[in-house]
Design a protein around this motif. Structure first.
Motif, short mmCIF file in Angstrom:
data_model
loop_
_atom_site.label_atom_id
_atom_site.label_comp_id
_atom_site.label_asym_id
_atom_site.label_seq_id
_atom_site.Cartn_x
_atom_site.Cartn_y
_atom_site.Cartn_z
N PRO A 97 6.22 3.28 -12.49
CA PRO A 97 6.06 4.00 -11.41
C PRO A 97 5.37 3.13 -10.43
CG PRO A 97 5.92 5.48 -13.37
CD PRO A 97 5.90 4.02 -13.91
N TRP A 98 4.49 2.50 -10.76
CA TRP A 98 3.70 1.60 -9.64
C TRP A 98 4.37 0.54 -8.98
CZ3 TRP A 98 1.70 -3.15 -8.74
CH2 TRP A 98 0.64 -3.26 -7.70
N LEU A 99 5.41 0.08 -9.64
CA LEU A 99 6.24 -0.84 -8.96
C LEU A 99 7.11 -0.21 -8.04
CD1 LEU A 99 7.10 -3.61 -11.84
CD2 LEU A 99 5.50 -3.92 -9.67
N GLN A 100 7.57 1.28 -8.60
CA GLN A 100 8.49 1.61 -7.68
C GLN A 100 7.67 2.16 -6.35
OE1 GLN A 100 10.06 4.67 -10.53
NE2 GLN A 100 11.32 3.26 -11.30
N GLN A 101 6.82 2.58 -6.63
CA GLN A 101 5.63 3.04 -5.28
C GLN A 101 5.69 1.87 -4.48
OE1 GLN A 101 1.40 4.31 -5.83
NE2 GLN A 101 1.85 6.20 -4.66
N GLN A 102 5.28 0.59 -5.09
CA GLN A 102 5.06 -0.56 -4.06
C GLN A 102 6.13 -0.73 -3.29
OE1 GLN A 102 1.92 -2.17 -3.70
NE2 GLN A 102 1.41 -0.05 -4.69
N ASP A 103 7.51 -0.80 -4.19
CA ASP A 103 8.69 -1.18 -3.63
C ASP A 103 9.05 0.05 -2.56
OD1 ASP A 103 9.09 -3.27 -5.17
OD2 ASP A 103 10.56 -2.09 -6.70
N PHE A 142 7.30 0.32 5.26
CA PHE A 142 6.80 -0.62 6.19
C PHE A 142 7.63 -1.24 7.08
CE2 PHE A 142 4.87 -4.81 7.53
CZ PHE A 142 3.58 -4.51 8.31
N ASP A 143 8.76 -1.87 6.33
CA ASP A 143 9.84 -2.85 7.24
C ASP A 143 10.46 -1.97 7.90
OD1 ASP A 143 9.04 -4.95 5.57
OD2 ASP A 143 10.56 -4.93 4.15
N GLU A 144 10.92 -0.72 7.54
CA GLU A 144 11.45 0.25 8.60
C GLU A 144 10.60 0.48 9.66
OE1 GLU A 144 12.41 3.57 6.21
OE2 GLU A 144 13.95 2.73 5.01
N CYS A 145 9.22 0.85 9.62
CA CYS A 145 8.43 0.98 10.70
C CYS A 145 8.07 -0.19 11.50
CB CYS A 145 7.25 1.38 10.20
SG CYS A 145 7.02 3.10 9.22
N ALA A 146 8.25 -1.44 11.06
CA ALA A 146 8.06 -2.45 11.58
C ALA A 146 9.17 -2.84 12.69
CB ALA A 146 7.82 -3.79 10.84
N GLN A 147 10.17 -2.32 12.19
CA GLN A 147 11.78 -2.80 12.77
C GLN A 147 11.58 -1.56 13.85
OE1 GLN A 147 15.24 -2.01 10.37
NE2 GLN A 147 16.65 -2.95 12.00
#
Length: 286
Positions: free
Chosen positions: A262-268, A274-279
């Motif tokens: 779950p921690w990896l899934q949360q990081q992904d 973040f990428d969507e917000c940056a875009q």
């Protein structure tokens, strides 16, 4: 069960190899043989030696051991959805070991509602300690506190009770609570020796106190004893972030050993957000 007390204590504290060695020396009554074998197989599963369980347990084995084979399959990376469904259809799901296996799988998969439904069928302090973990996970510290109080009424000195109270104290926060947690871990360490779970608890307490170098040392010791633990790897990654140290080795191990954690899934999910917000920001500023 007196003959199994030390083995159970070692298992609960994460000293799986020591528990296995202790079980090899313990003589039990005929009524305790299945309990002893179940504990032994749980040690093998927890230490990553799932092949032993997969090879030794068959359709003629006692039902508790057959339940644990499903847990071994899951830890081996196999899909156990059909096995859990068979627990239901065969009317076995409410039996303690079947409920235990189902609850552990559901918890690791983040299926918390399904996990909760199974927890009430797990007897004793182990079931109660898992319930505390569940309440902590969903941030219901009030319910976790009530569960710990019930455990203390049953057996305040029990390892399961002490550990549950310590983890709750860390979650509640504050210097007094951190001191309580640290003293509990240190006291158990003095009584039973170093164990991965105690070292991890000490490390987490140090991180909450801002003592990241001390936390790093404890986590290194914990990983030396159990390099495959997802919890230890995640905590080491977080600790390294605070120290501005490299996380690549532990991140690679976590992704390889526990790709669906779950921690990896949360990081992904956070990376994608973040990428969507940056875009979006880039488009609006053009």
């Amino acid at each position: 069960m007196a003959n199994l007390f030390l083995s159970k204590a070692l298992f609960t504290l994460g000293n799986y190899r020591a528990a296995i060695n202790e079980l090899s020396r313990v003589d039990v009554s005929p009524d305790e043989i299945v309990e002893k074998d179940a504990l032994l197989y749980r040690c093998y599963i927890a230490s990553g030696e799932v092949e032993i369980v997969l090879n030794e347990v068959n359709s003629n084995s006692p039902l508790p051991l057959q339940a644990l084979k499903v847990l071994a399959k899951y830890e081996n990376g196999d899909d156990v959805t059909n096995d859990l469904h068979e627990f239901e259809t065969d009317g076995l799901i409410d039996r303690p070991y079947f409920s235990l296996v189902a609850a552990l799988v559901y918890f690791k998969e983040g299926m918390l509602d399904d996990c909760y439904r199974r927890l009430k069928h797990i007897p004793g302090l182990e079931g109660s300690s898992l319930l505390v973990q569940y309440f902590i996970t969903i941030n219901r510290y009030d319910l976790a506190e009530n569960a710990v109080l019930e455990m203390q009424k049953i057996s305040d000195p029990a390892i399961e009770t002490r550990l549950s109270a310590a983890w709750l104290a860390i979650c509640l926060g504050g210097e007094e609570m951190y001191d309580l947690a640290m003293s509990t871990f240190q006291e158990l360490l003095g009584k039973y020796g170093e164990s991965p779970i105690l070292l991890n608890g000490i490390a987490v307490t140090f991180m909450h106190l801002g003592e990241y170098e001390k936390a790093k040392e404890a986590l290194m010791d914990a990983l030396e004893k159990n390099p495959n633990s997802a919890d230890f790897l995640v905590n080491s990654i977080v600790c390294s972030k605070f120290l501005d140290s490299s996380t690549s080795r532990n991140m690679t191990s976590l992704q390889k050993l526990h790709p669906n954690h779950p921690w990896l899934q949360q990081q992904d999910a956070m990376d994608k957000l973040f990428d969507e917000c940056a875009q979006d920001f880039a488009i609006k500023t053009q």
